[in-house]
Structure formats: C-alpha cells, structure tokens
Design a protein around this motif. Structure first.
Motif, short mmCIF file in Angstrom:
data_model
loop_
_atom_site.label_atom_id
_atom_site.label_comp_id
_atom_site.label_asym_id
_atom_site.label_seq_id
_atom_site.Cartn_x
_atom_site.Cartn_y
_atom_site.Cartn_z
N THR A 48 58.76 55.16 40.68
CA THR A 48 59.16 53.99 39.24
C THR A 48 59.32 54.93 37.84
O THR A 48 59.91 54.13 37.16
N GLN A 49 58.54 55.70 37.75
CA GLN A 49 57.93 56.03 36.36
C GLN A 49 60.17 56.73 36.16
O GLN A 49 60.18 56.64 34.55
N GLU A 50 60.42 57.29 36.71
CA GLU A 50 62.02 58.01 35.90
C GLU A 50 62.67 57.06 35.77
O GLU A 50 63.52 56.60 35.45
N LEU A 51 62.64 55.82 37.55
CA LEU A 51 63.70 54.54 36.50
C LEU A 51 63.30 53.64 35.16
O LEU A 51 64.05 53.60 34.93
N LEU A 52 62.07 53.58 35.01
CA LEU A 52 62.16 53.90 33.87
C LEU A 52 62.22 54.12 32.64
O LEU A 52 62.89 53.77 31.38
N GLU A 53 62.55 55.97 32.76
CA GLU A 53 62.66 56.11 31.77
C GLU A 53 64.18 55.86 31.26
O GLU A 53 64.94 55.57 30.37
N ARG A 54 64.72 55.70 32.91
CA ARG A 54 66.26 55.60 32.61
C ARG A 54 65.86 54.57 31.43
O ARG A 54 67.25 54.37 31.42
N HIS A 55 65.86 52.99 32.17
CA HIS A 55 66.19 52.47 31.46
C HIS A 55 65.88 51.71 30.34
O HIS A 55 66.42 51.96 29.87
N THR A 56 64.09 52.60 30.01
CA THR A 56 64.15 52.57 28.47
C THR A 56 65.10 52.63 27.82
O THR A 56 65.38 52.68 26.08
N SER A 57 65.14 54.28 28.66
CA SER A 57 66.66 54.95 27.59
C SER A 57 67.89 54.43 26.81
O SER A 57 68.65 54.74 26.14
N ARG A 58 68.27 53.45 27.99
CA ARG A 58 69.42 52.89 28.01
C ARG A 58 69.33 52.03 27.21
O ARG A 58 70.43 51.24 27.00
N HIS A 59 67.58 50.61 27.25
CA HIS A 59 67.48 49.21 26.62
C HIS A 59 66.90 49.53 25.78
O HIS A 59 65.34 49.37 25.90
N PRO A 60 67.15 49.89 23.89
CA PRO A 60 65.76 49.65 23.16
C PRO A 60 65.41 48.62 23.32
O PRO A 60 63.46 48.86 22.36
N PHE A 61 65.00 47.88 23.58
CA PHE A 61 64.85 46.67 23.65
C PHE A 61 62.67 46.64 24.60
O PHE A 61 62.13 46.00 24.37
N CYS A 62 63.39 47.99 25.30
CA CYS A 62 62.23 48.09 26.72
C CYS A 62 60.99 49.53 25.77
O CYS A 62 62.26 50.38 25.81
N ARG A 63 59.88 49.06 26.61
CA ARG A 63 59.23 50.02 26.09
C ARG A 63 58.42 50.06 27.43
O ARG A 63 58.16 48.65 28.05
N TRP A 64 57.70 51.51 27.17
CA TRP A 64 57.39 51.03 28.69
C TRP A 64 55.88 52.70 28.44
O TRP A 64 55.91 53.12 27.72
#
Length: 270
Positions: A48-64
C-alpha cells in the motif's frame, strides 16, 4: 474540498478509491474548484505504501502520511487537522465513488447554497463481486426542524460514507476515539442535532458512494461489542432509541437485494 482516506493493508482495494477521486478532481478543476486527497496510512506492509508513493508523485493534489497509529478514527482526526478544503469527506480505502460527475455537482451546488452539512445516499457491494447489492437512500428531512430533531432522537441516522461537512465543523467536533466502532455515529448525530445547522443541510437522494460490505461494524460479534458504546452515545446525546436500531437498518437493507444487479464503475488499471 478535502477527501480523507485512512488505509491499512489496502493495496487490492485502494486503486478504485484513488481513481474515482482523480476523476472527481479533473471535473472540479474544469469548474474552477479545488480538491485535495489526504491518504493516512496506518503502517501497511502489503504494498500500500509503495502504491501511495507512486500515486502521489503522479498527482500533486494528493498527499499522504505513513505509519499513523491509533486506528482508523485517529487517522481520520489527523486528516481533519491537515485538511485545507472548505468541506471534508471521509472515503475509506475499500469504498469508491459511483459517479464522480454527480458527486462533483453535488459539492458545487451545496457550496453555492452555503450548506454546512451534506448527506448523500450510498450503495452496498461485496468484493469480489462488482455490482450494487442494496442502497441506502437519503430523503429530504421534514420542513419543521423540531419534527426532524425528534426523528433523530428516536433513532433516525444517516450513512457515514455519504456524510460531508464543513471542515471547521468536522474538525472542531472530531471523532471520539474512545468509541472504536461508533465514533462516526456520535460525530454525525452531534452535528445533525445542533439547532443552528438544521437549515444548512444539503441532500442527495442518488447514491454517490459505494460502500464495501464486511467492515468493522459488520457481523454479530461487532454488534455485541458496539452495543454498549451506542448506549453510552445515545444517553450522552439524548437519543432514546435502543442501541440495536443502528444495526437493524443496515441488515434490513442488505436483505432486500436488487433484482437486477447494477454494475459498479471499474477504475482498475487507470
């Protein structure tokens, strides 16, 4: 607008949640409305954390935030503290947005009407099936506030997956982590029973969120554990309904299944 998603070991279900919010962000961007997605991870080790890392790097409106202990309500409270949007909505990591366009429109219209509390209908589904099994439809409250508050004190309640509130109200009330199974119920009833907010409620009778069955409050063991919590909350808020009433409605909805299943949107692979 701020969407808060607490997650733990959610690598299999989270993509649907993420992509529904991405599509909502795209629609709101076109309307000139901002959205942020806060993802609060409780220490996942399943990818999950690796998924969040990839997702937030592609979508700046997301933070985790990673490795936040204390359970889901503690994660939600942290999200409320970090939120910068006018409204907050908790969207769990195994739930999804049924119609991002309708969801975005509901937010826009509610903001124009200066609504403080938003109540949307929801649908239930069970993985790995991808169709709606039942719906919890939210209806307009009575025009007389006293009548509505009487109904609330006699057991009327609403689905938390469809609950959205002004961030300041949400944050100031917060989730009482003492109630490990029913803090969402306490928070919603507290705000809905506040007299000054009764005229600032927006309703959507079309299901906007699909909730996965089988969560922490499902099953007889959870009901037995949560009964004492509900009794305490009801006594504190002046609600005279028996504690089991909160669960009875959920089970009844799930017994009344659709005769023709409605397919859910498939966000996987986006």
């Amino acid at each position: 607008m701020t969407v808060i998603t607490p997650c733990l070991q959610s690598v299999d279900t989270l993509p649907d949640t993420l992509m529904g919010v991405v599509r909502t962000w795209e629609i709101l961007q076109q309307a000139g409305v901002g959205l942020e997605h806060l993802l609060i991870d409780g220490g996942s080790t399943d990818g999950t954390q690796e998924l969040l890392e990839r997702h937030t790097s592609r979508h700046p409106f997301c933070r985790w935030q990673r490795d936040i202990g204390g359970g889901p309500y503690a994660a939600m409270n942290l999200g409320l503290q970090l939120a910068r949007g006018h409204y907050c909505h908790v969207l769990n990591a195994d739930d999804l947005l049924l119609d991002p366009g309708a969801y975005a429109d509901f937010l826009i219209q509610a903001r124009r009407k200066n609504a403080a509390l938003l109540l949307a209908s929801i649908a239930y589904f069970r993985r790995p099936e991808r169709y709606v099994r039942a719906e919890w439809i939210v209806h307009l409250p009575p025009p007389d506030v006293k009548v509505w508050h009487k109904q609330l004190r006699h057991g009327l309640h609403y689905p938390h997956p469809g609950f959205i509130a002004e961030s300041s109200l949400y944050r100031d009330t917060g989730f009482d982590v003492h109630y490990s199974l029913s803090a969402d119920y306490k928070l919603m009833q507290t705000l809905l029973l506040r007299p000054g907010l009764a005229g600032q409620v927006a309703i959507c009778s079309v299901p906007l969120v699909a909730m996965a069955e089988g969560g922490a409050t499902s099953g007889w063991q959870a009901i037995l554990r949560g009964k004492k919590q509900l009794e305490e909350i009801n006594q504190d808020l002046g609600i005279i309904a028996p504690a089991w009433r909160r669960y009875w409605g959920k089970f009844w909805l799930r017994l009344v299944r659709r005769s023709s299943p409605l397919l859910l949107p498939n966000y996987q692979g986006d």
